[in-house]
Design an enzyme around this catalytic site. Structure first.
Site, PDB file in Angstrom:
ATOM      1  N   GLY A   1       0.838  -1.200   0.000  1.00  0.00           N
ATOM      2  CA  GLY A   1       0.000   0.000   0.000  1.00  0.00           C
ATOM      3  C   GLY A   1       0.869   1.244   0.000  1.00  0.00           C
TER       4      GLY A   1
ATOM      5  N   ARG B   1       2.628   0.685 -12.252  1.00  0.00           N
ATOM      6  CA  ARG B   1       3.074   1.364 -11.010  1.00  0.00           C
ATOM      7  C   ARG B   1       4.586   1.186 -10.831  1.00  0.00           C
ATOM      8  NH1 ARG B   1       0.947   4.524  -7.267  1.00  0.00           N
ATOM      9  NH2 ARG B   1       1.163   3.161  -5.457  1.00  0.00           N
TER      10      ARG B   1
ATOM     11  N   ASN C   1      -7.371   2.880   8.288  1.00  0.00           N
ATOM     12  CA  ASN C   1      -8.601   3.477   8.804  1.00  0.00           C
ATOM     13  C   ASN C   1      -9.635   2.391   8.977  1.00  0.00           C
ATOM     14  OD1 ASN C   1      -8.555   6.177   9.241  1.00  0.00           O
ATOM     15  ND2 ASN C   1      -9.319   6.761   7.221  1.00  0.00           N
TER      16      ASN C   1
ATOM     17  N   LYS D   1     -11.119   5.669  17.358  1.00  0.00           N
ATOM     18  CA  LYS D   1     -10.942   6.269  16.033  1.00  0.00           C
ATOM     19  C   LYS D   1     -12.177   5.963  15.189  1.00  0.00           C
ATOM     20  CE  LYS D   1      -8.254   8.157  12.774  1.00  0.00           C
ATOM     21  NZ  LYS D   1      -8.024   7.475  11.556  1.00  0.00           N
TER      22      LYS D   1
ATOM     23  N   ASN E   1     -16.951  11.217   9.016  1.00  0.00           N
ATOM     24  CA  ASN E   1     -16.751  10.917   7.593  1.00  0.00           C
ATOM     25  C   ASN E   1     -18.045  10.778   6.782  1.00  0.00           C
ATOM     26  OD1 ASN E   1     -14.260  10.802   8.815  1.00  0.00           O
ATOM     27  ND2 ASN E   1     -13.501   9.152   7.536  1.00  0.00           N
TER      28      ASN E   1
ATOM     29  N   SER F   1     -11.430  11.978   4.724  1.00  0.00           N
ATOM     30  CA  SER F   1     -10.927  11.011   3.727  1.00  0.00           C
ATOM     31  C   SER F   1     -12.079  10.446   2.909  1.00  0.00           C
ATOM     32  CB  SER F   1     -10.151   9.900   4.427  1.00  0.00           C
ATOM     33  OG  SER F   1     -10.942   9.297   5.425  1.00  0.00           O
TER      34      SER F   1
ATOM     35  N   GLU G   1     -14.423   3.794   2.307  1.00  0.00           N
ATOM     36  CA  GLU G   1     -14.229   2.783   3.355  1.00  0.00           C
ATOM     37  C   GLU G   1     -15.490   2.636   4.216  1.00  0.00           C
ATOM     38  OE1 GLU G   1      -9.574   2.533   4.299  1.00  0.00           O
ATOM     39  OE2 GLU G   1     -10.361   4.528   4.668  1.00  0.00           O
TER      40      GLU G   1
HETATM   41  O1  KPL Z   1      -9.785  10.589  10.308  1.00  0.00           O
HETATM   42  C1  KPL Z   1     -10.426  11.385   9.684  1.00  0.00           C
HETATM   43  C2  KPL Z   1     -10.615  11.136   8.236  1.00  0.00           C
HETATM   44  O2  KPL Z   1     -10.739  12.051   7.436  1.00  0.00           O
HETATM   45  O3  KPL Z   1     -10.616   9.938   7.870  1.00  0.00           O
HETATM   46  C3  KPL Z   1     -11.067  12.554  10.415  1.00  0.00           C
HETATM   47  C4  KPL Z   1     -11.913  13.440   9.580  1.00  0.00           C
HETATM   48  C5  KPL Z   1      -9.994  13.355  11.110  1.00  0.00           C
HETATM   49  C6  KPL Z   1     -11.969  12.010  11.503  1.00  0.00           C
HETATM   50  O4  KPL Z   1     -13.026  11.323  10.979  1.00  0.00           O
END
Ligand code: KPL
Length: 303
Positions: A9, A37, A105, A186, A194, A257, A269
């Protein structure tokens, strides 16, 4: 101790770590998905790290999945939904005592991977470092944060909280014995910010500043609190919305993101953010109508 790190990645976080691991004296090989790539990479044969307006070149190696050789140290920085497909062609190359670190994430991919790779040891990491790709293999280090690391599904009691060969590095590493709880924290923030920024097509800060968007975020967060209460997960001192509001304000000018993925017509995601939350709620026998409606709307309108 220097090691040979393979990185799966080569996005912003993958390149950030490639540069810092190379700087710390490790051998680094990027595993790239196809020959286009690889050809792009070969023009420089290096990762460019841009920080405070200065550019530094870090020569690293690159290979295709079919010919990467034995892998003793693997850092996975793919999008969550890409993890298993990307891992499949290289999994047999992992040595029996390999060390695998997942820095992604969302939730779900880490646990799926750790289960699939057992008894190989897998660590998970959660980072607040800010980075973006100016062009392929050229990363801009936009904000120094910290990276929490800890073992997932720990089967070996003597396993170090941070894999010995991941340090030293210029990036801040924090040992986290309860990494799953940090991943949940998180996840809760990602679930609050998001999907709503994607729904309203707005910057993070608007969720805190616009009263009706803030109300929407509060309803989403109240459901997260209910689920966490049922699962006996204490994520924050106060309600989740307080934390979400603070992050929305602190990152106010940014596009999340997920919104960036939507705008670039990339897959999001969502399944590893709101989708994971809904799966956990279903297993716990709870309905989360606000999150469900948001999930269904984004499923229909995004990739
Ligand atoms: O982690 C983030 C993202 O953009 O994925 C934030 C916006 C900081 C929290 O959701």
């Amino acid at each position: 101790m220097a090691a040979h790190w393979h990185i799966l990645g080569a996005g912003s976080i993958g390149c950030l770590w490639a540069a810092h691991l190379a700087k710390a004296g490790h051998r680094v090989t990027l595993i790239l998905r196809n020959s286009e790539r690889l050809d792009t990479f070969k023009k420089n044969g290096a990762v460019v790290l841009e920080s405070d307006g200065k550019q530094h070149l870090f020569p690293v190696n690159a290979c295709l999945p079919a010919n990467c050789g034995p892998i003793s140290h693997l850092l996975i920085t793919t999008k969550a939904y890409d993890t298993l497909p990307a891992l499949k062609p290289i999994a047999h190359q992992l040595t029996h005592d390999a060390c695998v670190v997942m820095m992604q994430n969302g939730m779900g991919a880490q646990q799926e991977t750790a289960t699939r790779l057992a008894p190989i040891n897998v660590w998970a990491a959660s980072t607040t470092d800010g980075a973006w790709l100016k062009e392929p293999f050229h990363v801009v280090f936009a904000g120094k944060g910290e990276t929490k690391v800890g073992p997932l599904l720990q089967t070996v009691p003597s396993l170090p909280t941070i894999p010995t060969e991941l340090a030293p590095s210029d990036l801040t590493l924090v040992a986290d014995e309860q990494i799953e709880l940090s991943l949940w924290r998180k996840l809760a923030i990602n679930c609050a910010i998001n999907p709503l920024t994607a729904y309203y097509d707005c910057r993070n800060g608007e969720l805190a500043e616009d009263p009706s968007k803030f109300q929407h975020m509060s309803r989403v967060c109240a459901e997260i609190d209910r689920l966490c209460q049922q699962l006996k997960l204490q994520l924050f001192d106060g309600p989740a919305v307080q934390q979400a509001e603070a992050v929305a304000r602190a990152t106010g000018a940014n596009f999340s993101s997920m919104l960036q993925d939507v705008r670039h017509k990339r897959k999001t995601e969502l399944d590893y953010i709101t989708g994971y939350l809904l799966k956990q709620a279903k297993q716990a026998g709870l309905a989360l109508p606000e999150n469900q409606t948001l999930y269904e709307h984004l499923k229909k309108t995004t990739k």
